[in-house]
Each structure stands twice: as structure tokens, then as C-alpha cells.
Write an enzyme that holds these catalytic residues in place. Structure first.
Site, PDB file in Angstrom:
ATOM      1  N   SER A   1     101.192 -72.273   3.077  1.00 56.76           N
ATOM      2  CA  SER A   1     100.838 -73.025   1.866  1.00 56.76           C
ATOM      3  C   SER A   1      99.343 -72.921   1.603  1.00 56.76           C
ATOM      4  CB  SER A   1     101.227 -74.486   2.059  1.00 56.76           C
ATOM      5  OG  SER A   1     100.522 -75.287   1.129  1.00 56.76           O
ATOM      6  N   SER A   2      98.973 -72.769   0.342  1.00 59.59           N
ATOM      7  CA  SER A   2      97.543 -72.640   0.018  1.00 59.59           C
ATOM      8  C   SER A   2      96.764 -73.909   0.374  1.00 59.59           C
ATOM      9  CB  SER A   2      97.366 -72.296  -1.463  1.00 59.59           C
ATOM     10  OG  SER A   2      98.030 -73.247  -2.252  1.00 59.59           O
TER      11      SER A   2
ATOM     12  N   HIS B   1     101.471 -83.653   0.973  1.00 61.48           N
ATOM     13  CA  HIS B   1     100.778 -83.576  -0.313  1.00 61.48           C
ATOM     14  C   HIS B   1     101.816 -83.442  -1.415  1.00 61.48           C
ATOM     15  CE1 HIS B   1      98.013 -82.711  -3.443  1.00 61.48           C
ATOM     16  NE2 HIS B   1      98.308 -81.426  -3.529  1.00 61.48           N
TER      17      HIS B   1
ATOM     18  N   HIS C   1     102.326 -84.025  -6.004  1.00 61.84           N
ATOM     19  CA  HIS C   1     101.732 -84.383  -7.294  1.00 61.84           C
ATOM     20  C   HIS C   1     102.614 -85.449  -7.943  1.00 61.84           C
ATOM     21  CE1 HIS C   1      99.216 -80.416  -7.829  1.00 61.84           C
ATOM     22  NE2 HIS C   1      98.945 -81.053  -6.711  1.00 61.84           N
TER      23      HIS C   1
ATOM     24  N   ASP D   1     102.873-104.179   2.278  1.00 64.51           N
ATOM     25  CA  ASP D   1     103.730-103.828   3.416  1.00 64.51           C
ATOM     26  C   ASP D   1     103.359-102.470   4.015  1.00 64.51           C
ATOM     27  OD1 ASP D   1     105.371-106.064   3.624  1.00 64.51           O
ATOM     28  OD2 ASP D   1     106.831-105.301   2.177  1.00 64.51           O
TER      29      ASP D   1
ATOM     30  N   HIS E   1      93.152 -84.897  -9.063  1.00 63.68           N
ATOM     31  CA  HIS E   1      94.146 -84.038  -8.431  1.00 63.68           C
ATOM     32  C   HIS E   1      95.394 -84.839  -8.066  1.00 63.68           C
ATOM     33  CE1 HIS E   1      94.833 -80.831  -5.024  1.00 63.68           C
ATOM     34  NE2 HIS E   1      95.936 -81.128  -5.673  1.00 63.68           N
TER      35      HIS E   1
ATOM     36  N   TYR F   1     108.194-107.478  12.352  1.00 68.28           N
ATOM     37  CA  TYR F   1     109.174-107.143  11.327  1.00 68.28           C
ATOM     38  C   TYR F   1     110.057-105.991  11.822  1.00 68.28           C
ATOM     39  CZ  TYR F   1     110.892-105.689   6.713  1.00 68.28           C
ATOM     40  OH  TYR F   1     111.658-105.349   5.650  1.00 68.28           O
TER      41      TYR F   1
HETATM   42 ZN   LIG Z   1      97.799 -80.225  -5.177  1.00 64.79          ZN
END
Ligand SMILES: [Zn+2]
Length: 232
Positions: free
Chosen positions: A74-75, A97, A99, A122, A171, A229
Site C-alpha cells: 500500500s502506498s 486508514h 476515508h 466510551d 485528508h 465494563y
Molecule cells: Zn488516504
């Protein structure tokens, strides 16, 4: 298969990611670290999720050298590597990551996600921070590595597991946690909190963050030495 355990964990997490609805097209990647060996597995670049196999996961060492895998990584790999170098000592083993749209809306506005309620509290011990904008030199230089640098700069000495997410300005989000499954879960929690915050701020533009008492109650009952919890 070499490094089988992290490649399988990484593969499973990369398959889980589009099922959360956080991924449009192929924007999204997950990496998983073997902290004992100092290598991590990451999704290959631009491969359709439907065609992905565990052996396609690329294994990279913390100096950036590929140690296993035939495909191009992955870049975003240098960003993941930068985060492992800074955050592994806190127990961070996986980086995601995406978007995802609501988190990106805050990133594009250059605004942190304030903690407006218990859903956020939470998972995140306060606002999810936004980085500064990157400079022209950073964008034209080792861009993905510099993206990691602005994240690490923003966290300063903060424990990255107190707020296991950041918005890179203009981004989008990077999220991390102790396993591939947890990191994907927190990527979804971030998007849900961002969606709720957007709607809250639309209804009540000056809405203040929750009281510290409520934030402490919700975060600390699930995290840290006094957590109670859920099931142990
Ligand atoms: Zn990105």
C-alpha cells in the site's frame, strides 16, 4: 507462509474493513505489527478486496524493507511504519486508514472532533485531534512518511491509546489499537462519533464538550486498571 500469524490477522482485518461500510472504492488499509520481530503485515496496493488472500499481505520491517510478499505494498505504508516506530512502545499493534465520510468532513474543515457525548467518551478520552496542515516541502518530499511525522508531532507525549485516532488535516483519519480487530472496531467507532458530532453541531452549533466527570466515567470504566465494563 512466513509470518503467518500477522498476515492472517492483517488479512482478516482488511476483509472486515469494507464490511463496516467505511470504505468507498479501495480507499482503506490495515496493518498489523509483530512487535517481537519488528515487522508488520500490510495490504498490497490497489488489489480488489474480493480477490485478496492472506499470502498477498506484504511484510515490511521497521526500516522499510520488504521481507515477504510478492506484491507492491500500500502506498500509505511509510505512514503506518512511522506510527509503529512511535507508538509500539504503548502497545499499538495495528493501524487502520480510511476515508470514512464524516471523519473526513472534520479533517477537511481542519477541526478536531469534540467529545459531545458518551458514545465518543466510551472510545476516546477527549477530542480526536487534527494535525496541522502539511508544508509544501513535506508534500513534495517523502509525503507518506511526513504524514506520519505530523501525526506523531500532534500526539507529543500523549498516550496514543487514550485517543487512538487522529485526523490528518485536509485528508482523513488514521486509527490504531492493540489488534487488527480492535483497530477496525475503533475506525467504525470514530466514524459513528463523527457522524453524531456533525448532527449535534448542526442542531446546536455552539455545543460544548461533555463534562470531565462524565468523560472520566465512560472512558475509565472501559479502559485502564479500574475498568469494570464488559466480561473479563
Ligand atoms: Zn488516504
Amino acid at each position: 507462509m512466513e509470518h503467518r500469524a500477522i498476515r492472517e490477522e492483517c488479512f482478516e482485518a482488511n476483509l472486515a474493513l469494507p464490511k463496516t461500510g467505511l470504505v468507498d472504492l479501495t480507499f482503506g488499509n490495515v496493518s498489523v505489527l509483530d512487535e517481537n520481530v519488528g515487522v508488520f503485515a500490510i495490504k498490497p496496493s490497489g488489489v480488489d478486496y474480493a480477490a485478496l488472500r492472506a499470502e498477498d499481505m506484504v511484510v515490511v520491517d521497521l526500516n522499510g524493507n520488504v521481507v515477504a510478499g510478492k506484491l507492491r505494498y500500500s502506498s500509505d505504508t511509510p505512514t503506518h511504519r512511522r506510527l509503529f516506530l512511535a507508538f509500539a512502545e504503548y502497545g499499538v499493534r495495528s493501524v487502520v486508514h480510511t476515508h470514512s465520510r464524516c471523519a473526513v468532513a472534520f479533517a477537511q474543515a481542519g477541526r478536531e472532533i469534540p467529545c459531545l457525548g458518551t458514545t465518543h467518551a466510551d472510545h476516546f478520552y477527549g477530542s480526536v485531534p487534527v494535525t496541522r496542515k502539511m508544508t509544501d516541502a513535506e508534500i513534495n518530499g517523502q509525503y507518506e512518511w511526513e504524514t506520519g511525522n505530523v501525526i506523531v508531532e500532534r500526539f507529543g507525549g500523549m498516550n496514543p491509546l487514550d485517543v487512538p485516532a487522529v485526523l490528518v488535516n485536509d485528508h482523513g483519519p488514521f486509527v490504531w489499537n492493540v489488534s487488527g480487530g480492535k483497530a477496525v472496531e475503533y475506525a467504525l467507532a470514530l466514524e459513528v462519533a463523527a457522524d453524531m458530532a456533525l448532527k449535534t453541531l448542526a442542531l446546536s452549533p455552539g455545543q460544548a464538550a461533555v463534562d470531565e466527570t462524565l468523560l472520566d466515567k465512560h472512558f475509565l470504566r472501559k479502559h485502564g486498571k479500574n475498568a469494570y465494563y464488559g466480561q473479563t
